[in-house]
Each structure stands twice: as C-alpha cells, then as structure tokens.
Design a protein around this motif. Structure first.
Motif, PDB file in Angstrom:
ATOM      1  N   VAL A  34       0.901  -1.265   0.025  1.00 31.34           N
ATOM      2  CA  VAL A  34      -0.044   0.258  -0.114  1.00 31.34           C
ATOM      3  C   VAL A  34       0.979   1.013   0.024  1.00 31.34           C
ATOM      4  CG1 VAL A  34      -1.662   1.227   1.281  1.00 31.34           C
ATOM      5  CG2 VAL A  34      -2.005  -1.297   1.150  1.00 31.34           C
ATOM      6  N   LEU A  35       1.734   1.194   0.806  1.00 31.34           N
ATOM      7  CA  LEU A  35       2.773   2.252   0.830  1.00 31.34           C
ATOM      8  C   LEU A  35       3.183   2.853  -0.188  1.00 31.34           C
ATOM      9  CD1 LEU A  35       5.264   3.011   4.013  1.00 31.34           C
ATOM     10  CD2 LEU A  35       5.495   4.061   1.695  1.00 31.34           C
ATOM     11  N   PRO A  36       3.430   2.629  -1.347  1.00 34.14           N
ATOM     12  CA  PRO A  36       3.730   3.324  -2.493  1.00 34.14           C
ATOM     13  C   PRO A  36       2.979   4.222  -3.256  1.00 34.14           C
ATOM     14  CG  PRO A  36       4.862   0.986  -2.710  1.00 34.14           C
ATOM     15  CD  PRO A  36       3.670   1.238  -1.466  1.00 34.14           C
ATOM     16  N   HIS A  37       1.686   3.657  -2.970  1.00 35.82           N
ATOM     17  CA  HIS A  37       0.391   4.462  -3.489  1.00 35.82           C
ATOM     18  C   HIS A  37      -0.151   5.350  -2.783  1.00 35.82           C
ATOM     19  CE1 HIS A  37       0.865   1.360  -6.717  1.00 35.82           C
ATOM     20  NE2 HIS A  37       0.763   0.522  -5.853  1.00 35.82           N
ATOM     21  N   ASP A  38       0.034   5.026  -1.158  1.00 32.25           N
ATOM     22  CA  ASP A  38      -0.722   5.819  -0.179  1.00 32.25           C
ATOM     23  C   ASP A  38       0.000   5.745   1.167  1.00 32.25           C
ATOM     24  OD1 ASP A  38      -2.101   7.305   1.759  1.00 32.25           O
ATOM     25  OD2 ASP A  38      -3.899   6.391   1.071  1.00 32.25           O
ATOM     26  N   PRO A  39       1.266   6.690   1.070  1.00 31.51           N
ATOM     27  CA  PRO A  39       2.390   6.497   2.200  1.00 31.51           C
ATOM     28  C   PRO A  39       1.691   6.572   3.664  1.00 31.51           C
ATOM     29  CG  PRO A  39       3.016   8.035   0.778  1.00 31.51           C
ATOM     30  CD  PRO A  39       1.572   7.637   0.175  1.00 31.51           C
ATOM     31  N   ASP A  40       0.520   7.343   3.781  1.00 34.02           N
ATOM     32  CA  ASP A  40      -0.056   7.410   5.355  1.00 34.02           C
ATOM     33  C   ASP A  40      -0.804   6.029   5.513  1.00 34.02           C
ATOM     34  OD1 ASP A  40       1.061   9.793   5.629  1.00 34.02           O
ATOM     35  OD2 ASP A  40      -0.990  10.859   5.348  1.00 34.02           O
ATOM     36  N   ALA A  41      -1.508   5.536   4.679  1.00 33.09           N
ATOM     37  CA  ALA A  41      -2.037   4.383   4.736  1.00 33.09           C
ATOM     38  C   ALA A  41      -1.112   3.268   4.873  1.00 33.09           C
ATOM     39  CB  ALA A  41      -3.031   4.170   3.560  1.00 33.09           C
ATOM     40  N   GLY A  42      -0.097   3.084   4.265  1.00 39.64           N
ATOM     41  CA  GLY A  42       0.900   2.320   4.305  1.00 39.64           C
ATOM     42  C   GLY A  42       1.339   2.124   5.744  1.00 39.64           C
ATOM     43  N   VAL A  43       1.919   3.299   6.234  1.00 41.50           N
ATOM     44  CA  VAL A  43       2.475   3.230   7.506  1.00 41.50           C
ATOM     45  C   VAL A  43       1.734   3.111   8.472  1.00 41.50           C
ATOM     46  CG1 VAL A  43       3.805   4.787   9.308  1.00 41.50           C
ATOM     47  CG2 VAL A  43       4.385   5.060   6.730  1.00 41.50           C
ATOM     48  N   ALA A  44       0.472   3.440   8.469  1.00 38.30           N
ATOM     49  CA  ALA A  44      -0.805   3.132   9.471  1.00 38.30           C
ATOM     50  C   ALA A  44      -0.867   1.524   9.615  1.00 38.30           C
ATOM     51  CB  ALA A  44      -1.882   3.542   9.178  1.00 38.30           C
ATOM     52  N   LEU A  45      -0.904   0.891   8.321  1.00 41.05           N
ATOM     53  CA  LEU A  45      -0.860  -0.500   8.306  1.00 41.05           C
ATOM     54  C   LEU A  45       0.203  -1.264   8.824  1.00 41.05           C
ATOM     55  CD1 LEU A  45      -2.172  -1.290   4.606  1.00 41.05           C
ATOM     56  CD2 LEU A  45      -3.330  -1.681   6.902  1.00 41.05           C
ATOM     57  N   ALA A  46       1.444  -0.561   8.883  1.00 36.91           N
ATOM     58  CA  ALA A  46       2.494  -1.073   9.512  1.00 36.91           C
ATOM     59  C   ALA A  46       2.778  -1.096  10.960  1.00 36.91           C
ATOM     60  CB  ALA A  46       3.774  -0.306   8.956  1.00 36.91           C
ATOM     61  N   LEU A  47       1.997   0.211  11.627  1.00 40.29           N
ATOM     62  CA  LEU A  47       1.688   0.310  12.977  1.00 40.29           C
ATOM     63  C   LEU A  47       0.622  -0.829  13.518  1.00 40.29           C
ATOM     64  CD1 LEU A  47       1.524   4.229  13.469  1.00 40.29           C
ATOM     65  CD2 LEU A  47       3.102   2.769  14.550  1.00 40.29           C
ATOM     66  N   GLY A  48      -0.207  -1.076  12.601  1.00 43.61           N
ATOM     67  CA  GLY A  48      -1.176  -2.083  12.975  1.00 43.61           C
ATOM     68  C   GLY A  48      -0.697  -3.428  13.354  1.00 43.61           C
ATOM     69  N   VAL A  49       0.410  -3.743  12.824  1.00 43.97           N
ATOM     70  CA  VAL A  49       0.876  -5.171  13.037  1.00 43.97           C
ATOM     71  C   VAL A  49       1.682  -5.167  14.037  1.00 43.97           C
ATOM     72  CG1 VAL A  49       0.334  -5.946  10.668  1.00 43.97           C
ATOM     73  CG2 VAL A  49       2.633  -4.878  11.085  1.00 43.97           C
ATOM     74  N   VAL A  50       2.093  -3.920  14.849  1.00 45.86           N
ATOM     75  CA  VAL A  50       2.935  -3.823  15.729  1.00 45.86           C
ATOM     76  C   VAL A  50       2.702  -4.973  16.943  1.00 45.86           C
ATOM     77  CG1 VAL A  50       3.752  -2.499  17.733  1.00 45.86           C
ATOM     78  CG2 VAL A  50       4.033  -1.586  15.479  1.00 45.86           C
ATOM     79  N   PRO A  51       1.462  -4.969  17.366  1.00 43.13           N
ATOM     80  CA  PRO A  51       1.062  -5.971  18.445  1.00 43.13           C
ATOM     81  C   PRO A  51       1.887  -7.459  18.084  1.00 43.13           C
ATOM     82  CG  PRO A  51      -0.734  -4.579  18.047  1.00 43.13           C
ATOM     83  CD  PRO A  51       0.280  -4.260  17.040  1.00 43.13           C
ATOM     84  N   ALA A  52       1.545  -7.854  16.878  1.00 41.56           N
ATOM     85  CA  ALA A  52       1.801  -9.317  16.254  1.00 41.56           C
ATOM     86  C   ALA A  52       3.359  -9.410  16.322  1.00 41.56           C
ATOM     87  CB  ALA A  52       1.139  -9.656  14.850  1.00 41.56           C
ATOM     88  N   ALA A  53       3.940  -8.087  16.068  1.00 41.11           N
ATOM     89  CA  ALA A  53       5.519  -8.242  15.807  1.00 41.11           C
ATOM     90  C   ALA A  53       6.045  -8.180  17.281  1.00 41.11           C
ATOM     91  CB  ALA A  53       5.776  -6.789  15.177  1.00 41.11           C
TER      92      ALA A  53
END
Length: 338
Positions: A34-53
């Motif tokens: 997602v990030l190359p097309h929508d940087p804010d949404a892509g970084v938000a998705l990355a933050l979303g998986v922090v609990p799993a990480a």
C-alpha cells in the motif's frame, strides 16, 4: 507475563532470530503493497501489526490466538484512553484508578499482569487520541493487524513448549507509586497543553516495573531507542526520500522489531517511534525538528517521573519509616518514665 527460561540465564543484550525476521517480513507485506500508492495508509498498516511483531511465536498453534487477544486488548485500551481524554478531570483519576486496580489484580492473579504491563500503558497512549472518532481508527488497526499476524503465525510449525518461570508479582505499594506517576504525567500533559499527552504518560507507565534493575535498564533504554528511531525517520523525511526507500525502511523496521523480541536491551521503542514519526511527518515534513524535540522532551519527562516514583520515592519512604521505627520505642520509653 512470561519470565526467564528455566535456566534463569539473562537474555543477550540484543538478540536476532532469523525465523522471526521472516515472520516480520510477512507482517510488513500489506504495508509494503500500500505504501507506494498511499504513504499514510501504508505506515498506518505497519503500525497495526506492531502487536503481532512484539509477541514471540507461541509454540502451539492453538495458543497463537493469544496474538489476537493482545491486539484486541491494546485496541480497547487505546479506545478507553481516547474516551477519557476528552476531560482532564475524568482522565487523571480514571487512569490512576486503572493503574492501581491492575496492580491490585496482578498481586492475586498472574494472568492479570498483562493488564498492568500492557493495557494501562496503552490507556496512557490513548490520551493522545481524544474522542471516539480519533481513537477508534488506531484501535481497529491494532485488532485487524493482530488478526493478520495470527494468520501469518499459522505457517510456522509447532514446537515443544519451553518452561517459563514467572517473576515475582508486584505489591500494592508499587501499584500506588504507579498510579501517582501516571496521574502526575497526565496532569502535567493537560496543564501544559501538550500536543501528545500520551507520550510522557506512556513513557512513565512503560518504564516503571516492580523490579528496580529492570526499571533502571528501561529508563536508559527508552530515551536512547526513541532518539534513534526519531532521528532515522527525520533523516528520511528531511531528505525527501523516494517512496520506494520509505517502503524498504518500513519493512526493515518491522523485520527488526520482530527479530529482536526478547532482547535484554529495550529496543522496541526505536521501531515504533520510527513508524509514528513517518506517519506524523508524512503530511508536514517541515515539522521534523519540532516533533523530534517534542518527543524527546516528553519521553524524558515520563522517564524522570518513572524514576522518581519507581526508585527515589520508595527509598525515601522506606528510610523515613525505618527511622520512625527506630525512634518510636525511645519516645514511648521516655513517655513511660515521665
């Protein structure tokens, strides 16, 4: 939460597990798409998986639903923090009550420690997202990211469970000091009109631990990690890095966050701060310097409060009570002879 392995050996300062790194790469996949097309949404998705990480892989597949439970708990905690943040007069006493209540439960039920070590700090984080409309998106991201993390974990084979030894439970005195630290940080944040009341509050709650050695280690590790993550993000944004480089950097942050879980050094804040700064600065790169000093100052404030209420105040209180116990018999004896 789980303690040291059965042999009681302390973990390495920084560990790296290649299997976990691969899992981190899969966790980063949606963000990278997602990030190359929508940087804010892509970084938000990355933050979303922090609990799993942040959660080590559970040996048995049926136990890996723990990731979803933790992600849901984190989401609900942020939501609670956002709801109480609309009024400082509600937020401060409510947060103090949660801190002491979680500590009280943890003294009696080992499973309740997750409320003390994770839920209460995330309520503190939620103070930076006042209102349902502001807090709900982050809460939903944590839940959705943890579900995705659980699905990813199912690709890994089962292993033999390892024996763990739980650390000693906290006492009620610790709960009182924790509540005072949380209340002071939140009150200062509201009184000083900080943009992110949750930053110093979460720092204090994440650094304070029942064991003084762990608290001292976190008191050093958190500011260092925050500075490292913030500087990396500021450097990329200030250099107007292309989207492909931001995508690679985001993936590297998630891979490293997952691979280094279990390190003795408190490294996780470096990766979470990096992602938070990418999201904050995406729409306003000119605010990089201000955001950096804001984050550093509020982190140092929270850590200082944690040290005062986690180390200094208990020691002074113990000394005063010991002095009182020493002199009280003499006073009573004097009165008896009078």
């Amino acid at each position: 939460m789980t303690g040291l392995p059965a042999d009681h050996r302390a973990p390495a300062w920084v560990v790296w597990h290649w299997s976990a790194a691969l899992r981190g790469a899969l966790l980063a996949l949606p963000a990278c798409v997602v990030l190359p097309h929508d940087p804010d949404a892509g970084v938000a998705l990355a933050l979303g998986v922090v609990p799993a990480a942040a959660v080590p892989l559970v040996p048995r597949r049926r136990g890996r639903l723990l990731v979803v439970a933790i992600g849901t708990l984190m989401g609900l905690s942020v939501l609670v923090g956002g709801l109480i943040a609309v009024s400082p007069w509600l937020a401060v006493p409510a947060l103090m009550t949660c801190a002491f209540g979680a500590s009280f439960l943890a003294t009696r039920r080992p499973r309740a420690r997750i409320l003390l070590l994770l839920a209460v700090p995330l309520i503190g984080v939620g103070l930076s997202y006042p209102g349902l409309a502001t807090a709900a998106p982050l809460a939903l991201l944590f839940v959705a990211g943890s579900v995705y993390g659980w699905l990813v974990s199912l690709f890994w084979p089962e292993t033999a469970p390892r024996r763990r030894v739980d650390p000693p439970p906290p006492n009620l005195a610790y709960g009182l000091w924790l509540a005072l630290a949380a209340g002071l940080c939140a009150a200062l944040g509201f009184a000083l009109h900080l943009d992110h009341v949750g930053w110093p509050t979460a720092a204090a709650l994440l650094v304070m631990r029942p064991g003084q050695a762990q608290l001292e280690l976190r008191a050093i590790g958190r500011p260092v990690s925050v500075v490292a993550g913030a500087l990396a993000a500021v450097a990329l944004v200030s250099a107007h890095a292309p989207l492909w480089l931001l995508t690679v950097a985001t993936a590297v942050a998630l891979v490293a966050a997952t691979a280094t879980v279990g390190s003795r050094w408190y490294v996780m804040p470096a990766f979470t701060t990096f992602l938070v700064f990418l999201l904050l600065l995406g729409s306003d790169p000119s605010a990089a310097a201000g955001r950096f000093w804001e984050r550093l100052g509020e982190t140092v404030l929270g850590v200082a409060v944690a040290v005062v209420f986690g180390v200094v105040a208990p020691v002074l209180y113990e000394r005063s009570t010991r002095r009182h116990r020493v002199f009280s018999p003499a006073v009573e004896d004097e009165r008896g002879h009078g």
